[in-house]
Structures are given as structure tokens and as C-alpha cells.
Design a protein around this motif. Structure first.
Motif, PDB file in Angstrom:
ATOM      1  N   HIS A  73     162.712  42.401  60.016  1.00  0.00           N
ATOM      2  CA  HIS A  73     162.747  42.517  61.478  1.00  0.00           C
ATOM      3  C   HIS A  73     163.882  43.445  61.916  1.00  0.00           C
ATOM      4  CE1 HIS A  73     162.863  41.527  65.710  1.00  0.00           C
ATOM      5  NE2 HIS A  73     164.093  41.082  65.582  1.00  0.00           N
ATOM      6  N   ASP A  76     162.917  47.056  61.156  1.00  0.00           N
ATOM      7  CA  ASP A  76     161.931  47.549  62.120  1.00  0.00           C
ATOM      8  C   ASP A  76     162.592  47.887  63.455  1.00  0.00           C
ATOM      9  OD1 ASP A  76     159.843  47.371  60.368  1.00  0.00           O
ATOM     10  OD2 ASP A  76     159.096  45.454  61.125  1.00  0.00           O
ATOM     11  N   ILE A  92     162.199  46.998  69.087  1.00  0.00           N
ATOM     12  CA  ILE A  92     161.348  45.816  68.926  1.00  0.00           C
ATOM     13  C   ILE A  92     162.155  44.605  69.351  1.00  0.00           C
ATOM     14  CG2 ILE A  92     160.089  44.384  67.286  1.00  0.00           C
ATOM     15  CD1 ILE A  92     159.740  46.920  65.571  1.00  0.00           C
ATOM     16  N   SER A  94     161.870  40.419  69.794  1.00  0.00           N
ATOM     17  CA  SER A  94     161.117  39.188  69.550  1.00  0.00           C
ATOM     18  C   SER A  94     161.558  38.124  70.553  1.00  0.00           C
ATOM     19  CB  SER A  94     161.353  38.687  68.126  1.00  0.00           C
ATOM     20  OG  SER A  94     160.834  39.602  67.186  1.00  0.00           O
ATOM     21  N   THR A 110     154.746  40.616  79.527  1.00  0.00           N
ATOM     22  CA  THR A 110     154.217  41.763  78.792  1.00  0.00           C
ATOM     23  C   THR A 110     153.937  42.922  79.736  1.00  0.00           C
ATOM     24  OG1 THR A 110     153.223  40.239  77.196  1.00  0.00           O
ATOM     25  CG2 THR A 110     152.435  42.506  77.176  1.00  0.00           C
ATOM     26  N   GLU A 121     158.592  47.376  72.073  1.00  0.00           N
ATOM     27  CA  GLU A 121     157.479  46.605  71.519  1.00  0.00           C
ATOM     28  C   GLU A 121     157.863  45.131  71.545  1.00  0.00           C
ATOM     29  OE1 GLU A 121     155.628  45.574  67.169  1.00  0.00           O
ATOM     30  OE2 GLU A 121     156.147  47.678  67.553  1.00  0.00           O
ATOM     31  N   ARG A 123     157.364  41.183  70.661  1.00  0.00           N
ATOM     32  CA  ARG A 123     156.769  40.242  69.718  1.00  0.00           C
ATOM     33  C   ARG A 123     156.975  38.847  70.295  1.00  0.00           C
ATOM     34  NH1 ARG A 123     158.485  42.873  63.815  1.00  0.00           N
ATOM     35  NH2 ARG A 123     157.262  44.789  64.096  1.00  0.00           N
ATOM     36  N   LEU A 125     156.533  34.856  70.270  1.00  0.00           N
ATOM     37  CA  LEU A 125     156.313  33.697  69.423  1.00  0.00           C
ATOM     38  C   LEU A 125     156.387  32.455  70.298  1.00  0.00           C
ATOM     39  CD1 LEU A 125     157.864  35.969  67.607  1.00  0.00           C
ATOM     40  CD2 LEU A 125     157.988  34.132  65.934  1.00  0.00           C
TER      41      LEU A 125
END
Length: 323
Positions: A73, A76, A92, A94, A110, A121, A123, A125
Motif C-alpha cells: 500500500h 502504491d 492513493i 484508503s 466518492t 484514488e 480505496r 473499506l
């Protein structure tokens, strides 16, 4: 230990099959098998048990998988941050979201991030607050909504809202969102409840201990969606955070009302790792999320919620009195 070995390890663990992992990684199956074998030889431990149900990680592998996910992670995120357009916030991020707020927050968050920061981006969860805090502590998520948490040495906490719990019933039972319903009335009905050990169940049990009514529990589940479905199927009433049923009540799929006597509230906070503070993509998403929550409270789309003062993150407890 190489990056491709860690990637093979995590992918096999997630899909449970070397064949499926090879397809996802666009390599031949022997290549994945070789990467796993090289890791096992280097570490001196078996990483998977080959069973008829697929590849099952060993306890040693679970330790490595947790750290490998974190490392992948971070890599990335670094790649994304090193390749932004001039002036663009990119990377990115999360985000951990509580199951009870998915309906009112997931899509708007989003949309907002895509509109304001197309280089980020997301992510997303979802899980229970305890799981989300573990993921935040381990670095698997950069920020997360959590229940009833103050600051810790590793985490920075931003108070957001305090929300009341609602009784939830089939539409024909006619609960009115403007008329709180006493716990004694709720407990007189058969109940579908969260399983013991769930944070919501602890609040429910604490409240019902103050009411001299012994309820009949028809089912227990760890799924909010299943709680609502069982209520619709006629198995009883349930108790949920208002955000989790707002859309269903507005659409007439369920009826709901705040519970009172005693009132029960819990706080929702935004947790961030201290090391993530100051990172532009994380700060951008945190700002968007906090702004959305504030807007939902002001508009009434998050029912029975009020802004939470900065010093109000102490543990929640039922309070005496009416609605």
C-alpha cells in the motif's frame, strides 16, 4: 525478499488459489508457485496449507501478509504521489467506513473526491469500529470513521457528530421519526439484535438493563443489512444508528423513531494516523469527509445527530430522561 514475492503472497492469500492469482497477476502459474516457494525457503516456514478448499495461509503467513499489505500500500501511494500533474493533489487514500454510514456517505464521498481531486484514488473499506481501528493502527487504512474513541499516541482524532439510536420496525407498525419511543415499548416486541460483543449490542444491553422488561430475542446477527431484512420479514423490531436506516425510513421500507427513557447516544469521530497528517491526499480526503458529515447533519439527512464538541469524545452512556 522481493516485491514480486510479496505481491504473489498477498494475491494468493486473497483469492485462495495459485491459478487465480496467476491470472490476476498476468503470469504463468509456475511463476507464482516459485515466488511462494522462494519466500518459504528464505524464511524457513511454510506459508500455505494446500487443502481441498484452496490455499489457506498458515499463522506465520498471516503475520507476513499483514506487513506485506502495508508495504505494498505504501509503495502504491508513493508511486501515485510521485507522478501528479503540476498543482494536482494525487495519491492513493484508503478510507475506513462504518457499515451504518455506507448508505449516506460512500457515494457522496466518492463523488466529492472525484470532482475536486481527480488525481486521488479512493480505496473504501467497511467494517465494525473495532476492525477499522485495528486497520488504522496497522496502516491498512489512512483514515477512518470510528465510534467512541479519544486520541491515542498513534492516532489523531477529530470529533464529528453524536447520534441517537433508533428503534426500527416494519412500515405497518407506524413508528414516527418525530416521536421518540420508550425502551419499554421496544422491549415489549420480539427483537432482532446484533451479536454479543458488538459495540452496538453493548449499548443496547446497557440501556435495557435499566428497564424492567425481559425481551424475547428472535435472532442475533453481525450484519446490519440482515437485521433490517429480518425486521421486514416480520421477525421483530431492532435498534440501529439513525444513519443506517435514514434512507429506508424515508423510502417507506421501514419505520423508525429515536429510542428514549433512557436516551442512548454514541459519538462518531474521524481517526487519522499521526504519520498521515500533513500528507496532501490524506488531508484532502479527510477534509471532504468531515465536510460531508457536517452537511448531512445540517440538512437533516443524518437524523437525530448533532455536531460533536472537540472535548466530547469520552465513552458514551445512556442518559436519563425523555426524548
Amino acid at each position: 525478499m522481493e516485491l514480486r514475492q510479496l505481491t504473489a503472497l498477498v494475491t494468493v492469500a486473497e483469492v485462495g488459489s495459485v491459478t487465480k492469482a496467476a491470472k490476476l497477476l498476468h503470469v504463468v502459474q509456475p511463476a507464482v508457485t516459485r515466488q511462494i516457494r522462494l519466500l518459504e525457503e528464505e524464511l524457513g516456514v511454510a506459508l500455505f496449507e494446500r487443502t481441498r478448499h484452496g490455499m489457506v495461509p498458515t499463522p506465520a503467513a498471516e503475520v507476513l501478509i499483514t506487513r506485506a499489505r502495508r508495504a505494498l500500500h505504501e509503495l502504491d501511494a508513493a508511486r501515485a504521489e510521485l507522478r501528479p500533474e503540476p498543482g494536482e493533489v494525487a495519491g492513493i487514500v484508503s478510507v475506513g467506513l462504518l457499515e451504518s454510514v455506507l448508505d449516506i456517505l460512500a457515494r457522496p464521498l466518492t463523488d466529492a473526491v472525484a470532482r475536486r481531486h481527480p488525481g486521488i484514488e479512493l480505496r473504501l473499506l467497511t467494517g465494525y469500529s473495532g476492525h477499522l481501528q485495528q486497520w488504522l493502527d496497522s496502516g491498512e487504512v489512512d483514515l477512518s470513521l470510528l465510534y467512541n474513541l479519544g486520541g491515542t499516541p498513534a492516532l489523531s482524532v477529530v470529533p464529528l457528530v453524536r447520534e441517537r439510536l433508533w428503534a426500527v420496525a416494519p412500515p405497518d407498525d407506524g413508528l414516527d421519526a418525530t416521536t421518540p419511543v420508550p425502551w419499554a415499548t421496544v422491549l415489549a416486541h420480539p427483537l432482532v439484535l446484533p451479536v454479543s460483543g458488538h459495540g452496538l449490542r453493548a449499548l443496547i444491553d446497557r440501556a435495557r438493563s435499566a428497564v424492567p422488561v425481559q425481551p424475547r430475542i428472535t435472532a442475533q446477527t453481525n450484519s446490519m443489512l440482515l437485521q433490517k431484512n429480518l425486521v421486514l420479514a416480520g421477525h421483530g423490531w431492532t435498534v440501529l444508528p439513525a444513519a443506517g436506516v435514514a434512507a429506508d425510513v424515508a423510502a417507506g421500507r421501514l419505520s423508525g423513531a429515536p429510542v428514549t427513557a433512557p436516551d442512548v447516544e454514541r459519538s462518531v469521530v474521524l481517526g487519522l494516523q499521526h504519520r498521515s497528517r500533513g500528507l496532501a491526499p490524506v488531508e484532502a480526503v479527510a477534509s471532504a469527509l468531515a465536510g460531508l458529515v457536517s452537511g448531512l447533519v445540517r440538512s437533516g439527512a443524518w437524523p437525530s445527530a448533532r455536531p460533536l464538541a472537540p472535548d466530547a469524545t469520552a465513552g458514551d452512556r445512556p442518559t436519563a430522561g425523555g426524548g
